[in-house]
Design a protein around this motif. Structure first.
Motif, PDB file in Angstrom:
ATOM      1  N   LEU A 192     -97.531  53.822  89.595  1.00  0.00           N
ATOM      2  CA  LEU A 192     -96.647  54.436  88.495  1.00  0.00           C
ATOM      3  C   LEU A 192     -95.336  53.597  88.111  1.00  0.00           C
ATOM      4  N   ASP A 198     -97.618  63.285  96.820  1.00  0.00           N
ATOM      5  CA  ASP A 198     -96.695  63.587  95.529  1.00  0.00           C
ATOM      6  C   ASP A 198     -95.515  64.241  95.903  1.00  0.00           C
ATOM      7  N   HIS A 247     -91.797  67.255  90.730  1.00  0.00           N
ATOM      8  CA  HIS A 247     -90.474  67.193  90.541  1.00  0.00           C
ATOM      9  C   HIS A 247     -89.747  67.290  91.986  1.00  0.00           C
ATOM     10  N   GLU A 295     -89.974  63.934  87.930  1.00  0.00           N
ATOM     11  CA  GLU A 295     -90.777  62.679  87.822  1.00  0.00           C
ATOM     12  C   GLU A 295     -91.950  62.385  86.706  1.00  0.00           C
ATOM     13  N   THR A 296     -92.717  63.276  86.690  1.00  0.00           N
ATOM     14  CA  THR A 296     -93.719  63.294  85.645  1.00  0.00           C
ATOM     15  C   THR A 296     -94.210  64.782  85.446  1.00  0.00           C
ATOM     16  N   GLN A 297     -95.096  64.868  84.570  1.00  0.00           N
ATOM     17  CA  GLN A 297     -95.918  66.007  84.129  1.00  0.00           C
ATOM     18  C   GLN A 297     -97.508  65.551  84.092  1.00  0.00           C
ATOM     19  N   PHE A 298     -98.360  66.461  84.479  1.00  0.00           N
ATOM     20  CA  PHE A 298     -99.865  66.406  84.043  1.00  0.00           C
ATOM     21  C   PHE A 298    -100.706  67.501  83.850  1.00  0.00           C
ATOM     22  N   SER A 329     -95.913  70.012  86.839  1.00  0.00           N
ATOM     23  CA  SER A 329     -94.845  69.264  87.028  1.00  0.00           C
ATOM     24  C   SER A 329     -94.749  68.689  88.307  1.00  0.00           C
ATOM     25  N   ASN A 366     -92.756  55.023  92.697  1.00  0.00           N
ATOM     26  CA  ASN A 366     -93.358  53.911  91.628  1.00  0.00           C
ATOM     27  C   ASN A 366     -93.975  52.684  92.629  1.00  0.00           C
ATOM     28  N   HIS A 406     -86.082  66.813  81.461  1.00  0.00           N
ATOM     29  CA  HIS A 406     -86.266  66.369  82.882  1.00  0.00           C
ATOM     30  C   HIS A 406     -85.442  67.263  84.058  1.00  0.00           C
ATOM     31  N   ASN A 444     -92.001  55.295  86.756  1.00  0.00           N
ATOM     32  CA  ASN A 444     -91.275  56.421  86.169  1.00  0.00           C
ATOM     33  C   ASN A 444     -89.872  56.281  86.529  1.00  0.00           C
TER      34      ASN A 444
END
Ligand SMILES: [Zn+2]
Length: 304
Positions: A108, A137, A76, A34-37, A74, A95, A18, A110
Motif C-alpha cells: 500500500l 492491520d 484507523h 489509513e484506509t476503508q474497504f 475502516s 506502506n 480522515h 497511503n
C-alpha cells in the motif's frame, strides 16, 4: 452527543473523512484513518448468513438485506493526547509491506503519516504505541522502509505489545504470520523500544490499562483509559461492525477462536453498557466511536 464528550471546537463538528476528534476528561482523542474497504456480509460473517432472515424479522437488518451486501470497514489509529503525552492505539497496515495473502494489505501507499501530522503529531512526537493485538492491520506503521530496511516509524516511542500475541508467532499456527514479526515487530525489539504486556493485563500509564479479551486472536486485549471521571475503551477487534453489538454471537471470518471471541465480546458489551464508557473500535466506519446501551435482552450501538 453527551455533554462530557464535546467535539473539539464547540459548534463545529470536527469530523472529516480522515479525522474525528473527541474530548474525554483531559484527553483529546483523534481518529487517523489509513484506509476503508467494503466486504460482503457473507465474507465478513460467513457463519451468520443463515441468521439473516431472523435478523431482518427482528429489525436488526433492513428488509432488503442480502448476504452479498457490503459492510464498510475502516482501518484507523487512535491518537490520544493527554498530560503532555502523545499515544497511538494500533498502527494500521503500513506502506510497502509485502502481504501476498491479501490484496487489501499488499504494497500500500497511503498518506497515513501526513494525516497524523495534520492531526498535530509528527512521528518523533509519539511517546507510546499501544497495540491491542499483532495482526497485519494493527502493526503496519510500527515500521517504515528507510534505505531498504525496516526502521521504527516512531523513533522515541515505547511500543507496548501483548505477550501472548508475541509468543503466537513462534507456535506452529503462527508460522505463516512470521513475516509480520520480521518487518513490523522485530525492528522495534532490536532498538529496545518494545515493552511486553503480560496476559493478565495491567496499567501501563496512569489511567491507561490493558485487559485480556482473547478469541479474535490468541492474546487480543482491550485498552481502557480514565480521565476526569470518564472512561473510554479501545476495543480493537472484539467486534468489527455495529452489527455485532446487536448480534454478539456473529463471529467474523478473521477470528481465531469464535467461541472465546464471543465470550470476550459479551463481557465487553456488558461492561460498556454498565459503565457508559466511550467505545472506540478499530474498524467501525462513520464516526467510529460510540456507546453501547441495553435494549431489553439485547445491546444496541449509538454513534457519537
Ligand atoms: Zn483488525
Amino acid at each position: 452527543m453527551d455533554d462530557h464528550i464535546a467535539v473539539v471546537h464547540p459548534g463545529e463538528k470536527r469530523m472529516s473523512e480522515h479525522h474525528a476528534t473527541y474530548r474525554l476528561g483531559n484527553a483529546v482523542i483523534t481518529r487517523i484513518v489509513e484506509t476503508q474497504f467494503p466486504l460482503a456480509f457473507s465474507t465478513l460473517y460467513p457463519a451468520a448468513v443463515e441468521d439473516i432472515d431472523e435478523a431482518i424479522a427482528r429489525r436488526i437488518l433492513p428488509v432488503d438485506f442480502t448476504a452479498a451486501q457490503e459492510i464498510v470497514l475502516s482501518v484507523h489509529s487512535w491518537l490520544i493526547e493527554i498530560d503532555g503525552l502523545k499515544i497511538l492505539i494500533d498502527t494500521g497496515i503500513g506502506n510497502h509491506k509485502s502481504r501476498p495473502f491479501s490484496t487489501l494489505f499488499h504494497q500500500l501507499e497511503n498518506p497515513f503519516l501526513q494525516r497524523l501530522a495534520a492531526a498535530g503529531a509528527t512521528p518523533d512526537q509519539i511517546d507510546y504505541v499501544l497495540l491491542t493485538h499483532l495482526h497485519t492491520d494493527h502493526v503496519g506503521w510500527n515500521t517504515r522502509l528507510v534505505d531498504g530496511a525496516w526502521q521504527p516509524t516512531f523513533p522515541r516511542a515505547k511500543y507496548v505489545l501483548p505477550r501472548t500475541e508475541l509468543e503466537y508467532f513462534f507456535t506452529p499456527a503462527g508460522e505463516k504470520r512470521r513475516m509480520l514479526f520480521d518487518d513490523s515487530i522485530l525492528p522495534v525489539i532490536c532498538t529496545n523500544q518494545a515493552v511486553v504486556m503480560d496476559a493478565d493485563g495491567g496499567e501501563i500509564l496512569p489511567g491507561i490499562a490493558f485487559h485480556p479479551a482473547p478469541g479474535h486472536s490468541a492474546g487480543h486485549m482491550v485498552i481502557s483509559m480514565r480521565s476526569g471521571g470518564r472512561e473510554a475503551m479501545f476495543s480493537g477487534d472484539a467486534m468489527h461492525s455495529p452489527l455485532q453489538v446487536a448480534r454478539p454471537e456473529w463471529g467474523s471470518t478473521y477470528c481465531l477462536d469464535p467461541r472465546t471471541a464471543m465470550a470476550s465480546r459479551l463481557a465487553l458489551l456488558e461492561q460498556a453498557a454498565e459503565s457508559g464508557a466511550l467505545i472506540l473500535p478499530a474498524h467501525f466506519p462513520g464516526a467510529s466511536a460510540g456507546y453501547v446501551t441495553r435494549e431489553g435482552e439485547d445491546y444496541a450501538w449509538r454513534y457519537c
